[in-house]
Design an enzyme around this catalytic site. Structure first.
Site, short mmCIF file in Angstrom:
data_model
loop_
_atom_site.label_atom_id
_atom_site.label_comp_id
_atom_site.label_asym_id
_atom_site.label_seq_id
_atom_site.Cartn_x
_atom_site.Cartn_y
_atom_site.Cartn_z
CB SER A 6 -0.93 0.00 1.22
OG SER A 6 -0.20 -0.14 2.41
CD GLU A 8 0.70 7.61 5.13
OE1 GLU A 8 0.51 6.54 5.72
OE2 GLU A 8 1.16 8.63 5.68
CB THR A 39 -2.18 11.91 5.59
OG1 THR A 39 -1.91 13.00 4.73
CG2 THR A 39 -1.09 10.86 5.47
CG HIS A 67 -4.57 8.22 6.88
ND1 HIS A 67 -3.28 8.36 7.32
CD2 HIS A 67 -4.54 7.24 5.93
CE1 HIS A 67 -2.50 7.51 6.68
NE2 HIS A 67 -3.23 6.83 5.83
CG ASP A 99 1.39 14.18 15.12
OD1 ASP A 99 1.38 13.74 16.29
OD2 ASP A 99 2.11 13.72 14.23
CB ALA A 113 -6.37 6.54 17.86
CG HIS A 138 3.12 7.93 20.38
ND1 HIS A 138 2.82 9.00 21.19
CD2 HIS A 138 2.82 8.32 19.11
CE1 HIS A 138 2.35 9.99 20.45
NE2 HIS A 138 2.34 9.61 19.18
CE LYS A 154 -3.99 2.64 18.08
NZ LYS A 154 -3.12 3.75 17.66
CD GLN A 201 11.44 14.45 2.82
OE1 GLN A 201 12.03 13.54 2.25
NE2 GLN A 201 10.48 15.14 2.25
CG PHE A 205 10.01 12.35 8.45
CD1 PHE A 205 8.67 12.53 8.73
CD2 PHE A 205 10.43 12.51 7.14
CE1 PHE A 205 7.76 12.87 7.73
CE2 PHE A 205 9.54 12.85 6.14
CZ PHE A 205 8.20 13.03 6.44
CG HIS A 255 1.47 1.86 4.73
ND1 HIS A 255 0.29 1.96 4.04
CD2 HIS A 255 1.71 3.10 5.22
CE1 HIS A 255 -0.17 3.20 4.11
NE2 HIS A 255 0.67 3.92 4.82
C1 LIG Z 1 0.42 4.70 9.74
C2 LIG Z 1 0.29 6.09 10.30
C3 LIG Z 1 -0.53 7.01 9.66
C4 LIG Z 1 -0.68 8.31 10.18
N1 LIG Z 1 -1.52 9.19 9.53
C5 LIG Z 1 -1.75 10.41 10.06
C6 LIG Z 1 -2.69 11.32 9.47
O1 LIG Z 1 -3.29 11.02 8.44
N2 LIG Z 1 -2.89 12.52 10.08
C7 LIG Z 1 -2.24 12.89 11.23
O2 LIG Z 1 -2.48 14.00 11.75
N3 LIG Z 1 -1.33 12.05 11.80
C8 LIG Z 1 -1.08 10.84 11.25
N4 LIG Z 1 -0.19 9.98 11.84
C9 LIG Z 1 0.55 10.43 13.04
C10 LIG Z 1 -0.26 10.14 14.32
O3 LIG Z 1 -1.45 10.86 14.30
C11 LIG Z 1 0.60 10.54 15.50
O4 LIG Z 1 1.64 9.64 15.67
C12 LIG Z 1 -0.14 10.80 16.81
O5 LIG Z 1 0.76 11.43 17.70
C13 LIG Z 1 -0.69 9.56 17.48
O6 LIG Z 1 -1.73 9.03 16.79
P1 LIG Z 1 -2.35 7.59 17.21
O7 LIG Z 1 -3.51 7.37 16.34
O8 LIG Z 1 -1.30 6.58 17.27
O9 LIG Z 1 -2.82 7.95 18.68
P2 LIG Z 1 -3.16 7.08 19.96
O10 LIG Z 1 -3.32 5.64 19.65
O11 LIG Z 1 -4.28 7.77 20.63
O12 LIG Z 1 -1.84 7.24 20.84
C14 LIG Z 1 -1.32 8.54 21.13
C15 LIG Z 1 -0.52 8.50 22.43
O13 LIG Z 1 -1.43 8.38 23.52
C16 LIG Z 1 -1.13 7.24 24.30
N5 LIG Z 1 -2.40 6.70 24.78
C17 LIG Z 1 -3.35 6.06 24.05
N6 LIG Z 1 -4.40 5.73 24.82
C18 LIG Z 1 -4.10 6.16 26.08
C19 LIG Z 1 -4.78 6.13 27.33
N7 LIG Z 1 -5.99 5.58 27.44
N8 LIG Z 1 -4.17 6.68 28.41
C20 LIG Z 1 -2.94 7.26 28.30
N9 LIG Z 1 -2.26 7.33 27.14
C21 LIG Z 1 -2.82 6.79 26.06
C22 LIG Z 1 -0.38 6.31 23.37
O14 LIG Z 1 0.46 5.41 24.07
C23 LIG Z 1 0.42 7.31 22.54
O15 LIG Z 1 1.55 7.73 23.25
C24 LIG Z 1 0.01 8.69 11.35
C25 LIG Z 1 0.88 7.76 11.98
C26 LIG Z 1 1.02 6.48 11.46
C27 LIG Z 1 1.94 5.51 12.15
#
Ligand SMILES: Cc1cc2nc3c(=O)[nH]c(=O)nc-3n(C[C@H](O)[C@H](O)[C@H](O)COP(=O)(O)OP(=O)(O)OC[C@H]3O[C@@H](n4cnc5c(N)ncnc54)[C@H](O)[C@@H]3O)c2cc1C
Length: 287
Positions: A6, A8, A39, A67, A99, A113, A138, A154, A201, A205, A255
């Site tokens: 896939s 992105e 994204t 996404h 983010d 999430a 993370h 999750k 870049q 990252f 991916h």
């Molecule tokens: C494949 C991929 C695609 C992405 N696409 C995008 C995109 O399209 N747009 C964008 O803005 N970003 C994107 N990102 C970046 C992502 O949004 C960031 O990494 C963001 O900081 C975390 O997102 P998450 O969905 O993993 O969050 P979560 O799963 O919510 O995790 C975020 C943080 O919170 C912590 N956490 C989760 N649940 C709890 C809880 N109950 N209590 C305490 N801590 C908790 C986790 O350990 C982690 O440290 C992408 C990342 C990846 C790997």
């Protein structure tokens, strides 16, 4: 070649960017990816661009997985976007927290999430949902085991597959998968690979996501800092070796973070042709 890759993209902001992405996508389509993912900017900042890009992909007969990030969004807003995706025939969504745009405090109705995943799953049992996983942990959660527990929550909320954050050392991925299986995460964990094509870049990252660049690769890149072509060649070679090992050890797919460019990803996937192993991903909707 089986359809196990896939690619992105991010939604382009300018007419020129749209045109360039169109060309990139047509070239990458020849490699028969499982889907293209697009994204989504936090707080819906790319909502229209993401949808427009996805609709164009679908319009050309390819699969697209938009996404969707929940941070700084309201439930009403998210409900509307999900309805739009579904009305467009979308079957896969990558559900994220997102983010924060710089300078914004956490806002919106969801903190994590997992809450978005549950929100979607409670209303839909057919969509196939992917989410993010972090082989090196993370950046906001100091203990990897805590991050893994959060990933488990999750997945339990309704994820069908996980795509990992980029990594440059496969040992992190294999260790992550082993630890994930141990805590009962049984969905496919798809490695996310970003071919290095530009040192500045890469440094950006790495600062953002905390990925480790192996020292040997750092030293090699440093040697070619003033030679952009050599950096691309090195990046492609490194990612190809990574992918060959991943495929040989039966990953469910790969991916690619393409950054809207095709040459590096094309070179890598072409080199991998015939080397794909393991079951296809993502799995069909299971719930
Ligand atoms: C494949 C991929 C695609 C992405 N696409 C995008 C995109 O399209 N747009 C964008 O803005 N970003 C994107 N990102 C970046 C992502 O949004 C960031 O990494 C963001 O900081 C975390 O997102 P998450 O969905 O993993 O969050 P979560 O799963 O919510 O995790 C975020 C943080 O919170 C912590 N956490 C989760 N649940 C709890 C809880 N109950 N209590 C305490 N801590 C908790 C986790 O350990 C982690 O440290 C992408 C990342 C990846 C790997």
């Amino acid at each position: 070649m089986k359809r196990d890759f896939s690619f992105e993209f991010f939604p382009p902001k300018t007419a020129e960017g749209i045109e360039k992405l169109r060309a990139t996508r047509r070239q990458l389509a020849q490699l028969e990816p499982t889907f293209f993912s697009v994204t989504y900017g936090a707080g819906g900042s790319t909502r229209d661009g993401t949808l427009a890009t996805v609709l164009e992909i679908i319009g050309e007969g390819q699969s697209a997985a938009p996404h969707l990030s929940c941070v700084a969004s309201t439930k009403a807003n998210l409900r509307e976007v999900i309805a739009q995706y579904k009305a467009s025939g979308i079957k896969h969504i990558v559900a994220l927290r997102g983010d924060l745009p710089s300078g914004l405090a956490v806002s919106g109705e969801f903190r994590y999430a997992s809450e978005l995943v549950r929100f979607i799953r409670e209303r839909d049992h057919h969509l196939c949902l992917g989410g993010a996983g972090y082989p090196e942990g993370h950046i906001e959660t100091p203990l990897r085991e805590d991050d893994l527990k959060n990933l488990k929550a999750k997945v339990d909320a309704g994820l069908d597959f996980v795509i990992t954050q980029l990594f440059f050392d496969n040992a992190f991925y294999f260790d992550f998968v082993e630890r994930a299986r141990r805590v009962g995460i049984n969905v496919p964990i798809v490695p996310g690979i970003m071919p290095i094509t530009n040192i500045e870049q890469l440094e950006r990252f790495v600062r953002l996501c905390g990925a480790t660049v192996p020292m040997r690769l750092v030293l090699q890149l440093e040697r070619y800092r003033d030679d952009p072509d050599a950096v691309v060649q090195l990046g492609v070679a490194h990612a190809t070796v990574q992918c060959m090992e991943l495929l040989a050890r039966g990953v469910p797919g790969i991916h690619f973070y393409t950054l809207n460019k095709s040459p590096a990803t094309r070179l890598i996937v072409s080199a991998l042709k015939g080397r794909v192993a393991g079951p296809p991903f993502p799995p069909g909707p299971s719930r």
